[in-house]
Design an enzyme around this catalytic site. Structure first.
Site, short mmCIF file in Angstrom:
data_model
loop_
_atom_site.label_atom_id
_atom_site.label_comp_id
_atom_site.label_asym_id
_atom_site.label_seq_id
_atom_site.Cartn_x
_atom_site.Cartn_y
_atom_site.Cartn_z
N ARG A 1 -11.55 6.55 10.67
CA ARG A 1 -11.07 5.18 10.64
C ARG A 1 -12.14 4.23 10.08
NH1 ARG A 1 -6.86 1.85 10.01
NH2 ARG A 1 -6.95 0.03 11.35
N SER B 1 0.84 -1.20 0.00
CA SER B 1 0.00 0.00 0.00
C SER B 1 0.87 1.25 0.00
CB SER B 1 -0.94 -0.06 1.22
OG SER B 1 -1.92 0.93 1.16
N HIS C 1 -8.06 -5.08 0.08
CA HIS C 1 -6.77 -4.43 0.26
C HIS C 1 -5.98 -5.05 1.42
CE1 HIS C 1 -3.92 -1.23 -0.38
NE2 HIS C 1 -4.05 -0.78 0.85
N ASP C 2 -6.69 -5.44 2.45
CA ASP C 2 -6.05 -6.03 3.63
C ASP C 2 -5.31 -7.33 3.33
OD1 ASP C 2 -6.41 -4.15 5.54
OD2 ASP C 2 -7.94 -5.22 6.69
N ASP D 1 -9.04 -6.35 -4.22
CA ASP D 1 -8.62 -5.06 -3.67
C ASP D 1 -9.25 -3.95 -4.50
OD1 ASP D 1 -7.34 -2.78 -2.78
OD2 ASP D 1 -5.32 -3.59 -2.96
#
Lengths: 386, 386
Positions: free
Chosen positions: A225, A155, A354-355, A321
């Site tokens: 967040r 990332s 994405h994680d 992602d």
């Protein structure tokens, strides 16, 4: 592939102090400043086995192992880095560094501004990926590392690996760029902007000087967040994990308290994050993401931006992602191929969005393991010429 | 297809008052209450040409035409409804109705609670799609419409059309369901939840009783709208419209004020919205979206939920809609086919994401035009039997 692995164990963070001043991309000069870092493994006599790990948004220099005072505090990429792990600390000297402007030990907005004797707050400069990499290069000098075997990150960390290849072409053999992008899209910037709005609008933000008021913009940071978190997960993964399950009830309660499991999860993530992360840091890190765009000064020509790079590249993207989708990595691959650079690229079919770059998917980890094994082999071939 | 079209002209909103009480899904009873509505065209002597238009999140009963006092205030679906338009008011009697809990004329949180003499605020019940449809049915009774030629809506409006077919199977000949879904996904709920958090955390929210304080939770509502807006546009469309263009500058300014065009656009959208929309309404409408799930009481079996429906269905989805993507419409189509219901389905290749349902894409409009022309033909065949 199934060699036994272990942890690097309890690690004491170190600190490197620099007089500076460091000239920043925005024209300001920052100094003195400190960088917090950790190291795992042993630097070879030739100092050629160092791997720099660059962190993403909310992570730190605590990449692997645990803390001496807290065996539960496991590094954020511990599944990737350690003895026998894909980046094997029996072979590599691995460095985790906390970026400038962060809130985990390196100089940042909560640090004391020598000019005022008070926390910098909003007077801390808007730092960039370029600035981070320049500061990391000073740390490399300090540690006696002329050239990294690899600079690696996922990332935002991948952006730093790219920037290393552009700014310090002779100082890294390999750039490992995972789940990254050559620039944020309008949608990526939009999500960052909403997150920043939530923080800036919080009455406890006090123009960034909230430290003096003994408060933090907790609500704003929590919302920020939550927004981020949605973009880290894939739609499918969220559906699978949470679906429409109700929290502690069989029927709707017709109110605005937690009703669905996904709400409970997001609120928890937001509240946890806002209890330890600094809002001024969040603003700056999202802005650094927005600003990174090496092709910008080349009229959008990414190949031209990457032309100075001498490193071999390894890129990985993940099919689900949607934050930095495979197309973005392919764009980097195309630019590198146009430059006749050496490039390895894998698109991993993984459900975690994405994680996924933080998870121990075996195809992903096997790829990284193989890639680094080859680097180690090349190093030992160079070290012991026949 | 290129027949000349015109506007329905200046339209005066009407109001229907009901003593109630209306029994709501949450068990509460609401009454008295009013519904604001508009009508376009003329009801046929047989009262068989009525079309009900159901609105989505932030829209109202002002569907077509302008306001007598404001020729610039054009109805939200004016490109769809009017003389010669896809839903032709020369042939159909079209009704736009504002839903319960809204802030545009129907009874909602800002209305006076007869029990206290003050605005309902947070005491206004959490209304649902089911409740809206039940209230709309009372309006149909009042207007002498036993059976609609069609009930039509996009997004949340499409949910209402579906609910009509389930709850009042004999009262509509066609259900036109555009860019909709049989239920929100975990990700959809997640975005709603973050938006609600931004509102609920705003210190000007005052537990929903902000009217008494002479303030509105403007910042929270603005952030909520910004989040929503990102989900209405496609990634590609945003990239095309805004890309990474800077606002009024050639270079980065290294701050947190507006830097990119997309930021300027989103802030403007957020601020505009927060100047006219009611935060309590926003909370309730997003919750109504979360709750809609007709298959829920059938163990997730959508075909079972749709079994009572007698209407013919027309469904439309848009390829770049990532809020309610085509898969969700296809799920409805499959359930209807399992029930041997009459169903027309089109997936329109349009770049505009979820917002495409509001735009005048010619393939989309031609489809709706053709569909309604057939309805009109069927009606006149019934009216004049050979």
């Amino acid at each position: 592939m199934n060699s036994s692995t272990s942890s690097v164990g309890a690690i004491t963070a170190q600190r490197a102090d620099f007089e500076g001043p460091l000239r920043l991309l925005n024209g300001q000069a920052l100094g003195p400043f400190s960088l917090a870092y950790e190291t795992y493994g042993t630097l070879s006599p030739r100092a050629d086995n160092a791997v720099l790990i660059c962190h993403a948004l909310n992570a730190s220099h605590h990449v692997a192992g645990t803390r001496p005072d807290n065996p539960e505090d496991i590094g954020w990429w511990d599944n990737m880095i350690g003895p026998g792990k894909p980046v094997d600390t029996n072979q590599f000297f691995v460095i985790g560094v906390n970026n400038l402007g962060s809130c985990f030990g390196s100089t940042g907005p909560a640090s004391i501004n020598p000019a005022t004797g008070k926390p910098y707050g909003s007077d801390f400069p808007v730092v960039t990926v370029e600035d981070w990499v320049n500061a990391q290069a000073l740390l490399a000098d300090r540690l006696g590392i002329e050239r990294f075997a690899a600079v690696m990150g996922g990332s935002l960390g991948g952006m730093q690996a790219m920037q290393w290849a552009i700014a310090y072409p002779a100082r890294l053999a390999h750039a490992v760029v995972i789940a990254s992008t050559p620039r944020l899209s309008a949608q990526n910037i939009a999500f960052n902007e909403v997150a920043r709005r939530a923080i800036l609008n919080d009455p406890d933000f006090h123009g960034g000087h909230y430290y003096a008021h003994g408060v933090v913009p907790r609500h704003g940071l929590s919302v920020a967040r939550m927004i981020g978190h949605i973009t880290y997960l894939s739609d499918d993964d969220m559906a699978q994990k949470f679906g429409r399950s109700l929290r502690g009830a069989d029927n709707y309660r017709f109110g605005f308290d937690v009703e669905f499991e996904i709400e409970s999860y997001l609120r928890y993530q937001g509240e946890k994050f806002s209890s330890y992360f600094d809002a001024n840091t969040y603003l700056r890190i999202t802005r650094a993401l927005d600003y990174f765009d090496p092709a910008r000064v080349h009229g959008g020509n990414l190949a031209a931006a990457l032309a100075p790079a001498q490193a071999a590249f390894c890129l990985v993207s993940f099919t689900t992602d949607w934050r930095f989708p495979p197309e973005r990595s392919r764009e980097i691959v195309s630019a590198l191929m146009k430059n006749n650079a050496q490039v390895t690229y894998a698109e991993i079919d993984a459900p975690h969005g994405h994680d996924a770059f933080l998870m121990a998917d075996s195809r992903y980890h096997d790829l990284i393991r193989t890639y680094f094994a080859q680097i180690a082999e090349d190093l030992s071939a160079q070290a012991v010429p026949r």
